[in-house]
Design a protein around this motif. Structure first.
Motif, PDB file in Angstrom:
ATOM      1  N   GLY A 218       2.423  22.383 -18.400  1.00  0.00           N
ATOM      2  CA  GLY A 218       1.831  21.145 -18.874  1.00  0.00           C
ATOM      3  C   GLY A 218       0.324  21.169 -19.004  1.00  0.00           C
ATOM      4  N   ASP A 219      -0.266  22.343 -19.088  1.00  0.00           N
ATOM      5  CA  ASP A 219      -1.715  22.485 -19.175  1.00  0.00           C
ATOM      6  C   ASP A 219      -2.052  23.086 -20.534  1.00  0.00           C
ATOM      7  N   GLY A 220      -3.228  22.813 -21.024  1.00  0.00           N
ATOM      8  CA  GLY A 220      -3.624  23.345 -22.323  1.00  0.00           C
ATOM      9  C   GLY A 220      -3.703  24.856 -22.404  1.00  0.00           C
ATOM     10  N   MET A 221      -3.669  25.531 -21.227  1.00  0.00           N
ATOM     11  CA  MET A 221      -3.719  26.989 -21.204  1.00  0.00           C
ATOM     12  C   MET A 221      -2.451  27.580 -20.577  1.00  0.00           C
ATOM     13  N   SER A 222      -1.357  26.844 -20.624  1.00  0.00           N
ATOM     14  CA  SER A 222      -0.105  27.314 -20.034  1.00  0.00           C
ATOM     15  C   SER A 222       0.816  27.935 -21.086  1.00  0.00           C
ATOM     16  N   ASP A 223       0.236  28.609 -22.057  1.00  0.00           N
ATOM     17  CA  ASP A 223       1.001  29.160 -23.190  1.00  0.00           C
ATOM     18  C   ASP A 223       2.101  30.127 -22.769  1.00  0.00           C
ATOM     19  N   TRP A 224       1.965  30.779 -21.631  1.00  0.00           N
ATOM     20  CA  TRP A 224       2.903  31.830 -21.226  1.00  0.00           C
ATOM     21  C   TRP A 224       3.927  31.335 -20.207  1.00  0.00           C
ATOM     22  N   ASN A 225       3.966  30.043 -19.960  1.00  0.00           N
ATOM     23  CA  ASN A 225       4.876  29.503 -18.942  1.00  0.00           C
ATOM     24  C   ASN A 225       5.881  28.526 -19.534  1.00  0.00           C
TER      25      ASN A 225
ATOM     26  N   THR B 242       3.638  28.501  -4.642  1.00  0.00           N
ATOM     27  CA  THR B 242       4.706  27.528  -4.852  1.00  0.00           C
ATOM     28  C   THR B 242       4.474  26.821  -6.177  1.00  0.00           C
ATOM     29  N   GLY B 243       5.550  26.270  -6.733  1.00  0.00           N
ATOM     30  CA  GLY B 243       5.435  25.539  -7.982  1.00  0.00           C
ATOM     31  C   GLY B 243       5.234  26.466  -9.167  1.00  0.00           C
ATOM     32  N   THR B 244       5.209  25.855 -10.357  1.00  0.00           N
ATOM     33  CA  THR B 244       5.048  26.603 -11.602  1.00  0.00           C
ATOM     34  C   THR B 244       3.962  25.953 -12.445  1.00  0.00           C
ATOM     35  N   PHE B 245       3.138  26.764 -13.045  1.00  0.00           N
ATOM     36  CA  PHE B 245       2.030  26.312 -13.885  1.00  0.00           C
ATOM     37  C   PHE B 245       2.561  25.852 -15.235  1.00  0.00           C
TER      38      PHE B 245
ATOM     39  N   SER C 102      -7.565  27.643 -16.207  1.00  0.00           N
ATOM     40  CA  SER C 102      -6.723  26.540 -16.673  1.00  0.00           C
ATOM     41  C   SER C 102      -7.597  25.384 -17.136  1.00  0.00           C
ATOM     42  N   SER C 103      -7.019  24.538 -17.978  1.00  0.00           N
ATOM     43  CA  SER C 103      -7.776  23.390 -18.465  1.00  0.00           C
ATOM     44  C   SER C 103      -8.002  22.352 -17.378  1.00  0.00           C
ATOM     45  N   ASN C 104      -7.122  22.322 -16.379  1.00  0.00           N
ATOM     46  CA  ASN C 104      -7.248  21.292 -15.347  1.00  0.00           C
ATOM     47  C   ASN C 104      -8.068  21.752 -14.144  1.00  0.00           C
ATOM     48  N   GLY C 105      -8.803  22.859 -14.265  1.00  0.00           N
ATOM     49  CA  GLY C 105      -9.812  23.154 -13.266  1.00  0.00           C
ATOM     50  C   GLY C 105      -9.554  24.259 -12.282  1.00  0.00           C
ATOM     51  N   ILE C 106      -8.641  25.180 -12.584  1.00  0.00           N
ATOM     52  CA  ILE C 106      -8.449  26.341 -11.710  1.00  0.00           C
ATOM     53  C   ILE C 106      -9.357  27.462 -12.202  1.00  0.00           C
ATOM     54  N   PHE C 107     -10.184  27.990 -11.293  1.00  0.00           N
ATOM     55  CA  PHE C 107     -11.142  29.036 -11.601  1.00  0.00           C
ATOM     56  C   PHE C 107     -11.002  30.177 -10.601  1.00  0.00           C
TER      57      PHE C 107
ATOM     58  N   GLY D 139       2.501  31.462 -12.009  1.00  0.00           N
ATOM     59  CA  GLY D 139       2.562  31.501 -13.464  1.00  0.00           C
ATOM     60  C   GLY D 139       1.576  32.479 -14.050  1.00  0.00           C
ATOM     61  N   ILE D 140       1.557  32.519 -15.376  1.00  0.00           N
ATOM     62  CA  ILE D 140       0.655  33.400 -16.112  1.00  0.00           C
ATOM     63  C   ILE D 140      -0.475  32.562 -16.690  1.00  0.00           C
ATOM     64  N   TYR D 141      -1.658  32.745 -16.186  1.00  0.00           N
ATOM     65  CA  TYR D 141      -2.868  32.113 -16.685  1.00  0.00           C
ATOM     66  C   TYR D 141      -3.594  33.122 -17.583  1.00  0.00           C
ATOM     67  N   TYR D 142      -4.674  32.685 -18.221  1.00  0.00           N
ATOM     68  CA  TYR D 142      -5.528  33.654 -18.916  1.00  0.00           C
ATOM     69  C   TYR D 142      -6.973  33.173 -18.891  1.00  0.00           C
ATOM     70  N   VAL D 143      -7.880  34.117 -19.000  1.00  0.00           N
ATOM     71  CA  VAL D 143      -9.312  33.840 -18.874  1.00  0.00           C
ATOM     72  C   VAL D 143      -9.787  32.980 -20.038  1.00  0.00           C
TER      73      VAL D 143
END
Length: 287
Positions: A280-287, A275-278, A223-228, A184-188
């Motif tokens: 349901g997260d507070g920073m998943s605006d682009w997915n 695998t999978g798609t990003f 991501s809000s759920n802890g991916i860094f 997916g597309i994350y952002y800083v």
């Protein structure tokens, strides 16, 4: 339109009117041109001189992010937080004006009744000037260079481009089996020079087989759920070779520092070939 004329004898006849009404049902004013109402500019349009007034807002002055004077990346959404729940979303959207020096189409989307966001359909054009007006609050900020990071789980490599040119590559180790880093597309987001990562914060006890509590340096949130993206000197042997993390993008200490210092809030990070798609997260605006 027909005009009615009454003669001295009291007879009535119809003839052509002298002017069209200014608006349906409005009065006829001889010689006056028909009024044409100018629609308000679409959100995301370029600024116009003397724009029409915004409708009365159905909310108090809100909090807006990015803040006045900020410089952010091309994936950064606009986030508007309201003091009280807003029932009529459509009316609220009409009372918000967003302009961009490089016009772009976008859309609103709501997180409950106390927050609305807006983002362009594609990434913001680099080096755009953005303004937001809502209920008396006005914010002006800038989109910086187009810095895009691509993390490819097939090659275990992170590639960073600036305005289309590759500026850095670094080996990485992403999420291992059962902890895969979603595509997916994350952002800083926020940055932590040092932090403690604790598995118990998302329900995995520290003393369990998959538990951990470790000091981490150069941690950049995706991501809000802890991916860094963060320094992980303990996995250097796996970086560029295999996946060993619990979902984060592990890099060397030097590369973690470089990413921390050279990325900015809102820069997109694209994860692919995992695998999978990003979602349901507070920073998943682009997915």
């Amino acid at each position: 339109m027909l005009a009615l004329t009454v003669t001295a004898a009291g007879a009535v006849f119809a003839g052509p009117g002298v002017a069209a009404p200014l608006w349906p049902g409005g009065p006829d004013i001889p010689g006056a041109p028909a009024a044409v109402q100018t629609p308000p500019p679409e959100n995301g349009a370029a600024p116009v001189k003397n724009p029409p007034a915004l409708p009365q807002a159905n909310f108090a002055a809100p909090g807006i992010s990015p803040g006045d004077g900020d410089v952010v990346g091309v994936a950064q959404p606009i986030i508007i937080n309201f003091k009280d729940p807003v029932g009529d979303h459509d009316a609220a959207e009409k009372a918000i004006r967003i302009t961009s020096s490089n016009a772009t189409h976008g859309h609103f989307y709501w997180h409950g009744d106390k927050q609305v966001r807006w983002r362009p359909e594609e990434f913001w054009p680099a080096n755009s000037d953005i303004t937001i007006e809502a209920a008396g609050t006005k914010v002006a900020y800038k989109i910086g260079d187009e810095v895009i990071t691509t993390a490819d789980d097939a090659t275990h490599t992170i590639t960073i481009t600036r305005n289309g040119e590759v500026v850095k590559t670094m080996p990485t180790s992403m999420g291992k089996a059962k902890h895969e880093t979603p595509n997916g597309i994350y952002y800083v987001g926020e940055k932590n020079r040092k932090m403690v990562m604790d598995s118990s914060t998302y329900g995995v006890p520290v003393d369990s087989p998959e538990g951990y509590k470790v000091d981490v340096e150069w941690a950049t949130r995706l991501s809000s759920n802890g991916i860094f993206v963060h320094a992980a000197p303990w996995s250097v042997a796996q970086q560029g070779v295999s996946d060993a993390s619990h979902g984060c993008l592990n890099v060397s200490t030097a590369d973690g520092q470089w990413f921390f210092e050279n990325s900015q809030k809102g820069d997109p990070v694209v994860v692919q070939n995992s695998t999978g798609t990003f979602t349901g997260d507070g920073m998943s605006d682009w997915n």
